[in-house]
Write a protein that holds these residues in place. Structure first.
Motif, short mmCIF file in Angstrom:
data_model
loop_
_atom_site.label_atom_id
_atom_site.label_comp_id
_atom_site.label_asym_id
_atom_site.label_seq_id
_atom_site.Cartn_x
_atom_site.Cartn_y
_atom_site.Cartn_z
N LYS A 32 8.21 -4.07 7.14
CA LYS A 32 8.03 -2.64 6.88
C LYS A 32 6.57 -2.23 6.78
N CYS A 33 5.67 -3.20 6.79
CA CYS A 33 4.25 -2.84 6.69
C CYS A 33 3.65 -2.75 8.09
N HIS A 34 3.01 -1.63 8.36
CA HIS A 34 2.40 -1.44 9.67
C HIS A 34 1.27 -2.45 9.92
N TYR A 35 0.69 -2.99 8.84
CA TYR A 35 -0.36 -4.00 9.04
C TYR A 35 0.25 -5.31 9.54
N PRO B 158 4.50 -7.36 3.09
CA PRO B 158 4.32 -6.95 1.69
C PRO B 158 4.63 -8.04 0.68
N ARG C 96 1.87 -10.52 0.67
CA ARG C 96 0.66 -9.96 0.06
C ARG C 96 0.80 -10.02 -1.47
N CYS D 94 -4.34 -3.65 2.92
CA CYS D 94 -3.23 -2.81 2.45
C CYS D 94 -3.82 -1.42 2.22
N SER D 95 -3.25 -0.43 2.89
CA SER D 95 -3.78 0.94 2.70
C SER D 95 -3.14 1.62 1.51
N GLN D 96 -2.31 0.90 0.79
CA GLN D 96 -1.65 1.41 -0.42
C GLN D 96 -0.79 2.64 -0.10
N CYS D 97 -0.18 2.58 1.08
CA CYS D 97 0.64 3.72 1.52
C CYS D 97 1.98 3.77 0.80
N ARG E 209 4.78 2.48 1.68
CA ARG E 209 5.96 2.53 2.55
C ARG E 209 6.93 1.40 2.17
N CYS E 210 6.37 0.21 1.93
CA CYS E 210 7.24 -0.95 1.66
C CYS E 210 8.11 -0.74 0.44
N THR F 9 3.96 -2.65 -3.64
CA THR F 9 2.84 -3.54 -3.33
C THR F 9 1.51 -2.86 -3.58
N ALA F 10 1.47 -1.53 -3.41
CA ALA F 10 0.21 -0.82 -3.61
C ALA F 10 -0.34 -1.05 -5.02
S1 SF4 Z 1 1.66 -0.35 0.55
FE1 SF4 Z 1 0.40 -1.89 1.58
S2 SF4 Z 1 1.81 -3.60 1.98
FE2 SF4 Z 1 3.08 -1.78 1.59
S3 SF4 Z 1 3.48 -0.93 3.63
FE3 SF4 Z 1 1.68 0.14 2.79
S4 SF4 Z 1 -0.08 -1.00 3.60
FE4 SF4 Z 1 1.75 -2.32 3.84
#
Ligand code: SF4
Ligand code: SF4
Length: 297
Positions: free
Chosen positions: A83-86, A97, A100, A143-146, A148-149, A159-160
């Motif tokens: 689910k993480c775009h990274y 995630p 990480r 991690c962009s702290q979005c 999404r996960c 995870t953020a």
């Molecule tokens: S919060 Fe971080 S680990 Fe989670 S989806 Fe966004 S960039 Fe990825």
């Protein structure tokens, strides 16, 4: 405009085959001593950095209940892995995630759980070594702290928040990153992340006034540093120059003008974007802020 190759969006995302370590090299510049010290952090990696980091880790999980719950409740179901775009964009498994999080969790377990203290191998607990710290510096900054996960995790693990905690710990041992810490310093010292002083801001606002009048024929003012104004508008500084953000600022000015409001922008507080959120375990968001006299009082 540059030509971009835009990948075709498929009905379902293609999950890449993992390639271990392909993004281990990707990390931001370490903040200079002066940027670190301006924020009250050590200028460079302190000698007893392991102990400082472990103590800070204990402090954070004592202070933020959510962090402690997230560290203790992952069941490794795997729902977040793709689910993480990274991860989708790099195929590095440490950008999943859950992986990480585990960079942090395995250290937390080692020092803050019974099983991790006495049977570390059984529970995947490890010491905080230089190699682990290097992984933290790479992957917690990927991690962009979005968040999404967290939407896909059945337990709501975010995870953020773990990335924020890791970054806060790294700041406190003298391994902060340049981007956040330099601009947070500018916000404190000058008033906004760009380091725009009063004269430059004044010039920018006058330019916008001309644009509005040219477009609408109405002389709308964007006042700066007006003493005694009823409303103080604090907006993200991207509103002063970037497209389409500037349209937001123009919109506020038009509304205030039409409402006949007494308002001002301040060159001393011209940044509502919360860059500290990217670096610390803070809980606020980036948003325009309007303070009226009554709300300040
Ligand atoms: S919060 Fe971080 S680990 Fe989670 S989806 Fe966004 S960039 Fe990825
Ligand atoms: S979805 Fe939640 S519980 Fe499942 S592996 Fe990811 S973080 Fe852990």
């Amino acid at each position: 405009m540059a030509d971009f190759e835009i990948p075709e969006l498929k009905e379902y995302p293609v999950i890449p085959t993992i390639q271990e370590g392909v993004m281990a090299h990707s990390k931001p510049f370490v903040a200079k001593e002066e940027f670190q010290q301006a924020l009250g952090f050590p200028g460079k990696l302190v000698d007893n950095w392991q102990q400082v980091a472990i103590d800070k880790m204990g402090e954070l999980s004592g202070k933020y209940r959510s962090l402690a719950v997230f560290l203790d409740s992952c069941v490794k179901c795997g729902a977040c892995t793709d689910k993480c775009h990274y991860y989708l964009g790099t195929s590095d498994p440490k950008n999943m995630p859950v992986a990480r999080q585990d960079l942090y969790r395995k250290v937390y377990r080692r020092y803050y759980t019974f099983a991790g203290k006495y049977f570390p191998k059984l529970v995947g607990a490890t010491d905080l070594t230089k190699e682990v710290l290097d992984d933290w510096y790479s992957y917690f900054h990927q991690c962009s702290q979005c968040r999404r996960c967290s939407v896909y995790c059945p337990y709501g693990i975010d995870t953020a928040e773990i990335s924020m905690a890791a970054r806060e710990i790294m700041d406190h041992i003298g391994k902060g990153q340049k981007y956040c810490n330099e601009i947070i310093g500018k916000v404190h010292k000058i008033g906004n992340n760009l380091g725009l002083p009063e004269a430059a801001l004044q010039n920018t606002l006058e330019g916008l006034e001309e644009d509005i009048e040219e477009e609408t024929g109405v002389a709308v003012k964007l006042p700066l540093n007006v003493k005694g104004a009823d409303i103080l508008l604090v907006t993200p500084s991207a509103d002063f120059f970037a497209e389409p953000h500037v349209d937001g600022l123009i919109g506020y000015a038009k509304v205030f003008h039409q409402a006949g409001a007494s308002w001002t922008i301040s060159s001393y507080a011209s940044e509502a974007a919360n860059f500290a959120m990217a670096a610390m375990s803070s809980r606020s968001a980036s948003m325009p802020l309007m303070l009226s006299r009554s709300s300040v009082a």
